[in-house]
Write a protein that holds these residues in place. Structure first.
Motif, mmCIF file in Angstrom:
data_model
loop_
_atom_site.group_PDB
_atom_site.id
_atom_site.type_symbol
_atom_site.label_atom_id
_atom_site.label_comp_id
_atom_site.label_asym_id
_atom_site.label_seq_id
_atom_site.Cartn_x
_atom_site.Cartn_y
_atom_site.Cartn_z
ATOM 1 N N SER A 53 0.852 -1.205 0.000
ATOM 2 C CA SER A 53 0.000 0.000 0.000
ATOM 3 C C SER A 53 0.877 1.240 0.000
ATOM 4 N N LYS A 55 0.275 4.188 0.395
ATOM 5 C CA LYS A 55 -0.023 5.250 1.349
ATOM 6 C C LYS A 55 0.987 5.266 2.503
ATOM 7 N N ALA A 56 1.586 4.126 2.791
ATOM 8 C CA ALA A 56 2.532 4.072 3.911
ATOM 9 C C ALA A 56 3.855 4.733 3.560
ATOM 10 N N ASP A 74 -1.460 -1.360 -3.900
ATOM 11 C CA ASP A 74 -2.706 -0.663 -3.558
ATOM 12 C C ASP A 74 -2.378 0.819 -3.633
ATOM 13 N N ARG A 143 -15.553 -3.091 -1.825
ATOM 14 C CA ARG A 143 -15.078 -3.137 -0.435
ATOM 15 C C ARG A 143 -16.287 -3.319 0.477
ATOM 16 N N GLN A 187 -13.003 -6.669 -1.304
ATOM 17 C CA GLN A 187 -11.930 -6.245 -0.398
ATOM 18 C C GLN A 187 -12.538 -6.139 0.994
ATOM 19 N N GLN A 193 -2.419 -1.874 12.501
ATOM 20 C CA GLN A 193 -1.625 -1.781 13.740
ATOM 21 C C GLN A 193 -2.102 -2.769 14.810
ATOM 22 N N GLU A 266 -2.937 -7.016 1.966
ATOM 23 C CA GLU A 266 -2.344 -5.708 1.636
ATOM 24 C C GLU A 266 -1.702 -5.102 2.876
ATOM 25 N N TYR A 267 -0.443 -4.734 2.719
ATOM 26 C CA TYR A 267 0.329 -4.235 3.854
ATOM 27 C C TYR A 267 1.041 -2.939 3.485
ATOM 28 N N ARG A 269 2.518 -0.375 6.562
ATOM 29 C CA ARG A 269 3.478 -0.078 7.642
ATOM 30 C C ARG A 269 4.407 -1.233 7.989
ATOM 31 N N TYR A 368 4.461 6.123 6.984
ATOM 32 C CA TYR A 368 3.679 7.312 7.333
ATOM 33 C C TYR A 368 4.615 8.435 7.801
HETATM 34 C C1 LIG Z 1 -7.538 -0.034 2.321
HETATM 35 C C2 LIG Z 1 -6.228 0.014 3.004
HETATM 36 N N1 LIG Z 1 -5.256 -0.840 2.591
HETATM 37 C C3 LIG Z 1 -4.042 -0.847 3.178
HETATM 38 C C4 LIG Z 1 -3.734 0.026 4.211
HETATM 39 C C5 LIG Z 1 -2.359 -0.031 4.801
HETATM 40 O O1 LIG Z 1 -2.415 -0.336 6.133
HETATM 41 P P1 LIG Z 1 -1.127 -0.576 7.033
HETATM 42 O O2 LIG Z 1 -0.153 0.506 6.752
HETATM 43 O O3 LIG Z 1 -1.641 -0.563 8.407
HETATM 44 O O4 LIG Z 1 -0.567 -1.910 6.669
HETATM 45 C C6 LIG Z 1 -4.716 0.910 4.682
HETATM 46 C C7 LIG Z 1 -4.423 1.822 5.787
HETATM 47 O O5 LIG Z 1 -5.140 2.707 6.129
HETATM 48 C C8 LIG Z 1 -5.991 0.908 4.055
HETATM 49 O O6 LIG Z 1 -6.956 1.742 4.453
#
Ligand SMILES: Cc1ncc(COP(=O)(O)O)c(C=O)c1O
Length: 388
Positions: A53, A55-56, A74, A143, A187, A193, A266-267, A269, A368
């Motif tokens: 993911s 976003k991390a 992701d 989802r 999904q 965490q 999906e990971y 962090r 993050y």
């Molecule tokens: C849909 C989805 N996928 C993956 C993640 C990644 O989560 P993490 O960093 O806890 O592994 C998040 C975190 O908010 C999420 O909302």
């Protein structure tokens, strides 16, 4: 097994600072990324596809390197989408997530040919509309809303705004059925965490069972199912570790009656957290009413997750050490250069005597970081980032 957090030796820290042209600098270790992917793979359902993911940590160097180790990505914005596709990862292995996509984002995802998550009937109609307008077919991953499990036994579940409610599922499926967008998968992301293997395994099992029920209702397996991730990033000194052994043992179990052809975890962090260090320079040292303050050049505008804003006070501190400092170890509050009382990065931690110009290294802070921090605050320079 333990979560091994990347450490940087004194000489290496100095060289990385030169390489980056100064501090503060995040250094992401390839070796630690490789170890982390190995760890989460062993802790997942057998044969699961591992999705990272962005976003991390969306740093292109990190994502590029991870593209050689994971099975998919992701992404949560058009910029993350481009970063993922730039690695050469095929669109079929990219999932565009996010609870509310704009028309432009829907168009970007459909035009790129990636799977898109759908989180409500009106979002399903948006994707149906946009696909018809673009003259393309699409793949939707629905989802499913799920309350997040308690962190401690007996605690409350956490309701949330994500995904399609059970009551809306049939409507979403009907909208997609009459559209160029195929209902390709599900999904079930159920939180982040978590350290406790029992909680993680129970959440995965519940997700699997819901998917199996919906697959039976539609008369066959889905193409794709994400069982979420949830594995924690232990990054505060003294925090318990993830129960890797408990997860690993479960991951060895044979997998039968799959509700989907591809099952993914999906990971974010747990992959990048342990791989990242933040190297900072001491800008000042002073004692006020018996408290030693060490002020460094990284602030919550670079590492908000460590600041009081997120971590609060007294919830465990990030691991921080001084490069090459040999003096007696005392206690210190490590704070940033911002004029905010929240700009405290580590409170009352053991630290040797340091002087202006010394380097301090925070470990386990690869997730993050810059992208989750209020970089615009005080209009200061962005933090540097290198992959090593
Ligand atoms: C849909 C989805 N996928 C993956 C993640 C990644 O989560 P993490 O960093 O806890 O592994 C998040 C975190 O908010 C999420 O909302």
């Amino acid at each position: 097994m333990r979560t091994e957090v990347a450490t940087i030796g004194d000489d290496e820290a100095r060289l990385l600072v030169h390489r980056a042209g100064g501090t503060p600098v995040y250094a992401y270790s390839r070796e630690a990324l490789r170890a982390a992917v190995r760890r989460v793979r062993a802790a997942s359902v057998r044969d699961a596809h591992i999705y990272y993911s962005l976003k991390a940590n969306p740093h292109p160097g990190v994502v590029n390197f991870l593209s050689t180790l994971v099975d998919g990505f992701d992404v949560c914005s058009t910029t993350e989408l481009e970063t993922a596709l730039d690695t050469g990862t095929p669109p079929e292995s990219v999932l565009f997530t996010g609870p509310a996509k704009s028309r432009a984002e829907a168009a970007a995802g459909l035009a790129a040919g990636v799977a898109v998550t759908v989180e409500s009937p009106s979002q399903a109609r948006l994707f149906a509309d946009v696909a018809a307008e673009l003259g393309v077919t699409g793949r939707a991953v629905v989802r499913l809303n799920t309350p997040y499990p308690p962190r401690a036994a007996g605690g409350p579940v956490s309701p949330n705004q994500f995904g399609v409610s059970a009551a809306d599922y049939d409507e979403v499926a009907a909208v997609l059925r009459g559209s160029p967008v195929e209902l390709a998968g599900l999904q079930v992301f159920w939180g982040s965490q978590y350290f406790d293997a029992d909680v993680i395994l129970a959440a995965r099992k519940a997700a699997w069972e819901r998917a199996a029920e919906l697959a039976a209702r539609r008369g066959g397996p889905f193409g794709f199912l994400s069982l979420g991730g949830g594995i924690a990033m232990p990054w505060r000194d003294g925090e318990p570790d993830v129960d890797w052994a408990g997860l690993g043992a479960a991951g060895l179990a044979p997998v039968r009656d799959r509700p989907a052809e591809v099952v993914a975890c999906e990971y974010g962090r747990s992959v990048v957290g342990p791989a990242g260090s933040l190297i900072t320079t001491v800008l000042d040292v002073k004692v006020i009413d018996g408290r030693r303050y060490v002020l460094v050049d990284a602030g919550m505008n670079h590492v908000m997750i460590a600041s009081r804003l997120v971590a609060g006070s007294g919830r465990g501190e990030p691991s921080v050490r001084a490069v090459g400092a040999g003096g007696a170890v005392g206690r210190a509050h490590v704070t940033g250069p911002l004029c905010s009382q929240l700009d405290v990065l580590a409170e009352d931690v053991p630290l040797p005597e340091v002087v202006v110009g010394d380097l301090l290294v925070f470990s386990g802070v690869g997730a993050y970081g810059p992208s989750f921090s209020p970089a615009g605050f005080l209009s200061r320079d962005p933090v540097r980032e290198v992959v090593h």
